[in-house]
Design a protein around this motif. Structure first.
Motif, short mmCIF file in Angstrom:
data_model
loop_
_atom_site.label_atom_id
_atom_site.label_comp_id
_atom_site.label_asym_id
_atom_site.label_seq_id
_atom_site.Cartn_x
_atom_site.Cartn_y
_atom_site.Cartn_z
N VAL A 5 0.84 -1.20 0.00
CA VAL A 5 0.00 0.00 0.00
C VAL A 5 0.88 1.25 0.00
CG1 VAL A 5 -1.64 1.34 1.36
CG2 VAL A 5 -2.00 -1.10 1.03
N ALA A 6 1.97 1.21 0.77
CA ALA A 6 2.90 2.35 0.79
C ALA A 6 3.42 2.61 -0.62
CB ALA A 6 4.05 2.07 1.74
N LEU A 7 3.75 1.54 -1.32
CA LEU A 7 4.23 1.66 -2.69
C LEU A 7 3.16 2.31 -3.57
CD1 LEU A 7 6.20 0.94 -4.97
CD2 LEU A 7 5.27 -1.36 -4.97
N THR A 8 1.90 1.90 -3.37
CA THR A 8 0.80 2.46 -4.15
C THR A 8 0.64 3.95 -3.86
OG1 THR A 8 -0.29 0.34 -4.01
CG2 THR A 8 -1.64 2.21 -4.69
N VAL A 9 0.67 4.29 -2.56
CA VAL A 9 0.47 5.68 -2.18
C VAL A 9 1.62 6.55 -2.71
CG1 VAL A 9 0.40 7.26 -0.21
CG2 VAL A 9 -0.97 5.17 -0.20
N TRP A 10 2.81 5.99 -2.72
CA TRP A 10 3.96 6.72 -3.27
C TRP A 10 3.69 7.11 -4.72
CZ3 TRP A 10 8.56 4.76 -6.24
CH2 TRP A 10 9.62 5.68 -6.22
N GLY A 11 3.00 6.25 -5.44
CA GLY A 11 2.73 6.50 -6.86
C GLY A 11 1.39 7.18 -7.11
N VAL A 12 0.98 8.04 -6.18
CA VAL A 12 -0.36 8.60 -6.25
C VAL A 12 -0.43 9.80 -7.21
CG1 VAL A 12 -0.25 10.34 -4.41
CG2 VAL A 12 -2.34 8.95 -4.72
#
Lengths: 293, 442, 337
Positions: free
Chosen positions: C186-193
């Motif tokens: 999820v952190a990876l996803t949020v980083w790519g927001v």
């Protein structure tokens, strides 16, 4: 509009000192938050860069700063793995897919946006549904189909479908075509242009930003695509694209994190360079997708 | 323009023929090019060794030219056969998928060829004979085998005052505790042995001989995993050792170790005092850390079954011919050479230190003696040594057990009985779903 | 780039009315029209039939068969569905993982994108630089970004845990711990927001100034302005982001596949069996598409994989429908601007 702004401008001219101080503090807080967030967003890039300059042994230790700095890692990546081949394959996929996608999606989007015909609404709805369903839904029979055509193991199963209209691009182009003022098209019609000519010349010229955005997205999508190349070229390293090669880089070539991170940066680089070259088109394109039709 | 092209093609072709050299018999012009897929990785010495020996074969005769492609795994093989892009000859690092390959006909039955060329399958040792057939079809032959044993670091043993490698599980446990070194904050510096399933070569079946486990109920294909006392002991012992380290500490330790097939492998770096590994490690150590002071021994066994000491788990590279290719006869010639030629097997065994897989090659005088390696030759010929069952669901079968095990080792260690019951049920359902049965290890 | 809101305002009126079509000249014109539409639509018609309609029907058919691609499909009735709903021990895990991911990642994406967009909209200096920094991660190819994260979050040598260690905190095991692997993703996803953020920023900047100013005159504070002016104005864009990200969540594959493979492979190459690494650790990153891939393309149980894709079809259709239908309740229906 002006009727509204005038009195407000009067009010705004000189806010009281307390309000000004409050605004100043808010701005400082806002900026500090922004800076903190920016550091957090940049940190992964920095760590990746630092590791990519380390030696083998150092990459297995807890030190963060490379010592000595090994620029040769970036060279080693190319000797360890067929990076150029992967890059060429990626380019082939991107270019062929993008050309086909633009050529096939523009006419469809035009028909959906500017011509009135029976079944148009239904057709558009189907485009939207196709846009929303995960590709995994159709993947098994498609794989069977490509296997029967003896094209598994090549990049054609990932390139060819783009030549038959892409739902997302059709959607995006349609939204843009709706905004072209009718007068331009009518002017062309008066000049005796057929609809095909209009699509090929007037619409294409007017919709340049949208077409650029679609091409850009297609490039990005194909450059990043992993699932489909994995499926269709997984067993044939000759046709691997960068994303696939990178994912196997570590286990296949028995390398440590330093080289892996160097390879990772090399794969990130083209997209980032492209971004700085075409920043405007990027931001406009992304914004375009978000506007509801 | 077109004519020019044709002419130049002919010209190049005739030049190429001329370049073939003196013996311009008609056969040389029809030399068949075959592609062979192998699992050995380009990143190691193994693929180079295999290629050089195949080149020797290419030079020896004029009918067939074999091109070797490395870095192949089962996923690639399966995908290629299904999609019709398989090479003429395939080899896999292990036998897990033989049930699948033979059962579905993905690899063709070699029995007619064996019969035609009068090759007695009893020339292949029993375990390898078992894991190259399924459902009455022999669709593969062994191409060197792997056996598993214990590698121990003699320097670390001496420092801890241990004289000889452990022979029983309780000795192993005691030695592990003596050999493990921790820093002041409890971080593991050197592990006596990393018992976590999923680490390097550490998978459940490699412990099967140590605990005398039974996979299937007698005479059937249903799983015995819930009722067999061996499995129960294995699960309980492994869990207690993991808990002694602390599961989290062990995971943290192992995530900082180098890759298994890199020069930073943990045993080679002295971070592991003991390690379960295959016989090929002997060659890797000779290649990468020749001065490492180490020894090899059979795996320790359950205290209640001392008679099992000396045995070990066997598996190995298998080779066969995929369905639907044109040059099956030529491919068979290559397969026959690679699996039965004593010179080839002995030379290859010397280079990558895998166990030869014909009785003749095992006796061959070409095999270079090596004290580390001879341990594995003995394990290979031990009558208690065994392999994993060949099931219709292929590798998914052992994967289920492994995936259960990885959950178990991180759990609170409660309710093993019930968990094993549902695992057995899942295994049986899986085999049924795959449309077939299996065969018990002899 | 301002878009005129939708609708048929710009569409050409094709003279399709029956009264006109009765005249022979007009009828010919109508036929020419139809031919033109067909011609323009032809890529999509072919594409839809071959790459969408046909496989969809085939999926349903294959889901009732046993098919390994080597011999022809064998009809087995509902056996695949029985295994799917009753026996397969991994399906539930995969469904739960996918729902967990969507339920956590989508709100966080919207929250972060909105928060950053708001801050950027208020910022006076350096907006361009900040926007670039927040957008860059969205550009990082997923495989590369995932590799980077697996390294950065390595429990023993990764920078994050090393820095935490300097602060006297023992960092979690991240991609090696079933409780932390999904949060790490999820952190990876949020980083790519970044993409969502740029869309939100454009929407926030698009909110007419006078609305804020009249709200301020009415005495509304920062938060009530946010609640009563900003949110309603950009609610269509939020809906878009939610739908888009839910769809992305349903097909979440690449990052999970790469992270599990790399994190597991780092310790193990046990027998080079790649399938066992999917879902590492302990099936915690086994998302539905990953499991479908495993059954379809490493086990080649094409019939069973088809049954799984039919289920995915039904579920994704239902979820999208629910969101879109419910949206009428909370999405502000803007009067034509």
């Amino acid at each position: 509009m002006s009727a509204v702004t005038a009195p407000v401008a009067l009010v705004r001219r000189r806010p009281p000192a307390s309000v000004r101080r409050k605004r100043f503090l808010l701005a400082v807080a806002n900026h500090s938050l922004l800076i903190a967030a920016a550091v957090a967003f940049l940190a992964p890039f920095i760590f990746i860069l630092l590791t990519s300059l380390m030696t083998n042994n150092q990459a297995l230790s807890t030190s963060l700063w490379p010592h000595p700095i090994r620029w040769s890692n970036f060279y080693d990546v190319f000797t360890k793995a067929p990076f150029w081949r992967w890059a060429l394959n990626t380019l082939q996929y991107s270019v062929l897919a993008t050309i086909g996608l633009v050529l096939s999606s523009v006419p469809v989007a035009y028909a959906l946006a500017r011509l009135r015909w029976r079944g148009r609404q239904v057709s558009f709805l189907i485009v939207l549904i196709a846009l929303m369903l995960p590709p995994q839904v159709t993947v098994v029979p498609l794989y069977v189909m490509w296997a029967k055509l003896h094209l598994v193991g090549t990049l054609w199963p990932v390139i060819l479908p783009n030549w038959f209209g892409d739902a997302f691009s059709i959607f995006l182009l349609r939204q843009f075509f709706l905004t072209i003022p009718e007068e331009y098209l009518d002017a062309a019609r008066v000049d005796g242009c057929g609809e095909l000519r209009i699509v090929a010349t007037v619409v294409t010229r007017l919709a340049k930003p949208a077409i650029a955005a679609v091409a850009l997205f297609s490039f990005l999508y194909t450059f990043n695509d992993f699932f489909l190349p994995l499926l269709y070229t997984g067993e044939n390293p000759h046709h691997w694209v960068l994303s696939l090669g990178l994912s196997e880089f570590r286990s296949l070539h028995q390398v440590q994190w330093n080289l892996t991170m160097a390879a990772t940066l090399l794969v990130m680089a083209p997209v980032i360079v492209l971004f700085f070259l075409a920043q405007r088109a990027f931001v406009e394109g992304v914004t375009l997708t978000g506007v509801k039709g | 323009m077109k004519r020019v092209a044709t002419v130049s093609v002919l010209l190049v072709a005739s030049l190429a023929l001329a370049a073939c050299g003196g013996s311009s018999k008609s056969s040389s012009s029809k030399r068949v090019n075959l592609t062979l897929w192998a699992g050995w990785s380009a990143g190691t010495h193994e693929l180079k060794a295999f290629k050089s020996l195949v080149d020797e074969y290419n030079a020896k005769q004029k009918k067939i030219h074999v091109k070797v492609v490395g870095d192949i795994n089962d996923t690639k093989i399966v995908a290629a056969i299904r999609s019709g892009t398989a090479p003429d000859i395939v080899s896999s690092f292990n036998s897990y998928n033989v049930g699948n390959y033979c059962g579905t006909g993905a690899w063709i039955d070699l029995s007619p060829y064996l019969k035609k060329d009068h090759i007695d399958v009893n020339e292949f040792p029993p375990a390898t004979r078992y894991y190259t057939q399924y459902g009455g079809k022999r669709c593969a032959l062994p191409l060197l085998a792997d056996t598993y044993g214990l590698y121990y670091n003699k320097t670390l043993f001496a420092n801890a005052g241990i004289k000889r490698p452990p022979k029983t599980i309780s000795e192993l446990t005691a030695d592990v505790k003596k050999l493990t070194q921790r820093s002041s904050d409890g971080t593991i510096q050197v592990a006596g042995l990393d018992p976590l399933i999923g680490f390097y070569e550490n998978v459940p079946e490699r412990w099967s001989t140590s605990f005398n486990v039974k996979w299937l109920k007698p005479g059937g294909t249903s799983s015995d995993i819930a009722d067999d006392p061996g499995w129960r002991k294995l699960f309980e012992w492994q869990k207690s050792l993991v808990d002694w380290y602390g599961y989290g500490k062990l995971v943290r330790f192992q995530s900082g170790l180098g890759d298994e097939f890199s020069a930073s492998q943990a045993f080679e770096k002295g971070k592991l005092a003991m390690n379960l590994d295959g016989e090929w490690r002997v060659a890797f150590i000779a290649d990468e850390v020749p001065h490492l002071n180490y020894g090899t021994a059979p795996m320790p066994v359950d205290d209640a079954h001392p008679e099992l000491y000396g045995s070990g788990y066997i598996n190995g590279t298998i080779i066969g011919i995929p369905k639907g290719k044109k040059h099956n006869d030529e491919a068979w010639q290559v397969v026959k050479y690679l699996t039965t030629d004593p010179h080839f097997l002995a030379q290859f065994s010397n280079k990558i230190r895998n166990v030869p897989t014909t009785k003749a090659a095992l006796r061959s005088s070409e095999i270079q003696p090596d004290p580390h390696f001879s341990t594995f030759l003995k394990i290979f010929s031990n009558p208690h040594s065994t392999t994993s069952p060949i099931m219709a669901s292929g590798v998914a079968y052992t994967n289920f057990v492994q995936s259960f095990f990885t959950k178990w080792q991180g759990s609170n260690g409660q309710g093993l009985e019930g968990k094993l019951r549902s695992l057995a049920k899942e295994l049986d359902a899986q085999v049924k779903q795959a449309g077939g049965g299996g065969s018990a290890v002899p | 780039m301002r878009l005129r809101p939708a609708a048929d305002a710009g569409a050409v009126s094709v003279p399709a009315s029956p009264a006109l079509a009765r005249r022979p000249g007009k009828r010919r014109a109508a036929w020419r029209r139809r031919r033109l539409v067909l011609l323009l639509m032809s890529p999509w018609i072919v594409g839809f039939t071959v790459f969408f309609g046909y496989p969809l029907v085939m999926s349903v058919y294959l889901s009732f068969t046993h098919y390994d691609l080597l011999s022809s499909p064998r009809w087995i009735g509902t056996a695949n569905y029985r295994y799917l709903f009753h026996d397969d021990p991994q399906v539930w895990t995969a469904v739960k993982n996918t729902l967990w991911y969507i339920a956590v990642a989508v709100p966080l994406q919207v929250l972060f994108a909105f928060g950053i967009a708001l801050m950027l909209a208020r910022a006076r200096r350096g907006v361009g630089i900040f926007r670039t920094i927040f957008y860059l991660p969205a550009l990082a190819p997923p495989v590369a970004a995932t590799l980077g994260f697996v390294y950065i979050l390595n429990p023993a040598t990764g920078p994050v845990n090393v820095l935490l260690g300097h602060l006297g905190v023992q960092g979690p095991l991240w991609f090696h711990d079933p409780h932390w692997s999904k949060p790490a993703l999820v952190a990876l996803t949020v980083w790519g927001v970044g993409n969502t953020m740029v869309i939100f920023l454009a929407a926030v900047l698009d909110v007419p100034r006078h609305l804020y100013e009249s709200a301020e005159l009415d005495g509304a504070g920062v938060f009530s302005r946010l609640r009563w002016v900003t949110l309603p104005s950009i609610s269509p864009v939020i809906l878009f982001a939610v739908v888009f990200n839910v769809i992305q969540g349903l097909q979440y594959f690449t990052q999970a596949y790469v992270a599990a493979g790399v994190a597991a492979g780092q310790a193990s190459q046990a027998a080079d069996v790649t399938a066992v690494n999917l879902g590492y650790p302990q099936d915690s990153t086994l998302f539905y598409p990953v499991l479908l891939y495993q059954h379809g393309f490493t086990d080649f149980q094409m019939g069973y994989a088809s049954a799984m894709s039919v289920l995915l079809l039904v579920v994704s259709f239902a979820i999208t429908l629910v969101i879109v239908l419910n949206s009428r309740r909370w999405v502000y229906q803007a009067a034509p601007r």
